[in-house]
Design a protein around this motif. Structure first.
Motif, PDB file in Angstrom:
ATOM      1  N   HIS A  70       1.361 -10.263  -5.911  1.00 29.59           N
ATOM      2  CA  HIS A  70       0.742  -9.295  -6.235  1.00 29.59           C
ATOM      3  C   HIS A  70      -0.984  -9.667  -5.943  1.00 29.59           C
ATOM      4  O   HIS A  70      -0.678 -11.725  -6.471  1.00 29.59           O
ATOM      5  CB  HIS A  70       0.617  -7.965  -6.843  1.00 29.59           C
ATOM      6  CG  HIS A  70      -0.825  -7.653  -7.194  1.00 29.59           C
ATOM      7  ND1 HIS A  70      -1.414  -7.615  -8.161  1.00 29.59           N
ATOM      8  CD2 HIS A  70      -0.840  -5.610  -7.211  1.00 29.59           C
ATOM      9  CE1 HIS A  70      -2.807  -6.520  -7.946  1.00 29.59           C
ATOM     10  NE2 HIS A  70      -2.040  -4.918  -7.393  1.00 29.59           N
TER      11      HIS A  70
ATOM     12  N   ARG B 259       0.788  -3.867   1.584  1.00 29.89           N
ATOM     13  CA  ARG B 259       1.166  -2.371   0.785  1.00 29.89           C
ATOM     14  C   ARG B 259       1.949  -1.767   0.927  1.00 29.89           C
ATOM     15  O   ARG B 259       2.670  -1.636   2.158  1.00 29.89           O
ATOM     16  CB  ARG B 259      -0.435  -1.193   0.578  1.00 29.89           C
ATOM     17  CG  ARG B 259      -0.535  -0.853   2.066  1.00 29.89           C
ATOM     18  CD  ARG B 259      -2.095  -0.268   2.236  1.00 29.89           C
ATOM     19  NE  ARG B 259      -1.900   0.817   3.930  1.00 29.89           N
ATOM     20  CZ  ARG B 259      -2.849   1.051   3.708  1.00 29.89           C
ATOM     21  NH1 ARG B 259      -4.127   1.388   3.706  1.00 29.89           N
ATOM     22  NH2 ARG B 259      -3.070   2.345   5.726  1.00 29.89           N
TER      23      ARG B 259
ATOM     24  N   ARG C 266      -2.205  -0.234  -8.744  1.00 32.01           N
ATOM     25  CA  ARG C 266      -2.283  -1.515  -8.738  1.00 32.01           C
ATOM     26  C   ARG C 266      -2.348  -1.894  -6.611  1.00 32.01           C
ATOM     27  O   ARG C 266      -2.362  -2.899  -6.286  1.00 32.01           O
ATOM     28  CB  ARG C 266      -0.739  -2.516  -8.953  1.00 32.01           C
ATOM     29  CG  ARG C 266      -0.892  -2.517 -10.701  1.00 32.01           C
ATOM     30  CD  ARG C 266      -0.221  -3.514 -11.292  1.00 32.01           C
ATOM     31  NE  ARG C 266      -0.442  -4.889 -10.582  1.00 32.01           N
ATOM     32  CZ  ARG C 266       0.390  -5.796 -10.380  1.00 32.01           C
ATOM     33  NH1 ARG C 266       1.009  -5.680 -11.689  1.00 32.01           N
ATOM     34  NH2 ARG C 266      -0.259  -7.205 -10.280  1.00 32.01           N
ATOM     35  N   CYS C 267      -2.584  -0.305  -5.537  1.00 35.09           N
ATOM     36  CA  CYS C 267      -2.868  -1.780  -4.297  1.00 35.09           C
ATOM     37  C   CYS C 267      -4.469  -1.439  -4.272  1.00 35.09           C
ATOM     38  O   CYS C 267      -5.605  -1.612  -4.381  1.00 35.09           O
ATOM     39  CB  CYS C 267      -2.542   0.158  -3.966  1.00 35.09           C
ATOM     40  SG  CYS C 267      -2.972  -0.559  -2.157  1.00 35.09           S
TER      41      CYS C 267
END
Length: 102
Positions: A36, A73, A88-89
Motif C-alpha cells: 500500500h 488496485r 484505502r484505495c
C-alpha cells in the motif's frame, strides 16, 4: 497555478532533492509488489502527501504513480467513490472522488 519560470524551476529542483530518482523508483517497485502507498512511503521515510505532491510537480513521475496505482488496485472496490478511498484505495479515480466531495 502559474508560477514565474524561476519559481517553477525552484519547485522542480526542490521536489527532485526531497524525493530523488532512486527513492521514486523504489517506491514504484514497492507498489508493484503489492504494498500500500502508505506503507511503501513509510519504508522510504517519505509521507504519502509528499509522494502525491512530488507527482504533481514531476509529471512523468505522477503519470507513472497513477498508472501503477490503477494497475495494482483492488478490483472488488467501488473505484471513483469515497467508499473506495475510505477502503484505502489511492487510485486517481478514488482520490478524485474525495476531492469532488470536499
Amino acid at each position: 497555478m502559474s508560477y514565474p519560470i524561476d519559481d517553477a524551476e525552484q519547485l522542480i529542483a526542490n521536489a527532485e532533492a526531497e524525493m530523488p530518482p532512486s527513492t521514486r523508483s523504489r517506491l514504484i517497485a514497492k507498489l508493484r509488489m503489492g504494498k500500500h502507498i502508505d506503507d511503501a512511503a513509510a519504508e522510504l521515510d517519505v509521507s504519502p502527501a509528499q509522494v502525491f505532491s512530488t507527482g504533481r510537480i514531476l509529471t512523468a513521475f505522477g503519470d507513472q504513480l497513477d498508472f501503477t496505482l490503477t494497475e495494482q488496485r483492488d478490483p472488488s472496490l467501488p473505484h471513483g467513490t469515497v467508499t473506495g478511498y475510505n477502503k484505502r484505495c489511492r487510485c486517481p479515480e478514488c482520490r478524485g472522488a474525495l476531492q469532488q466531495r470536499v
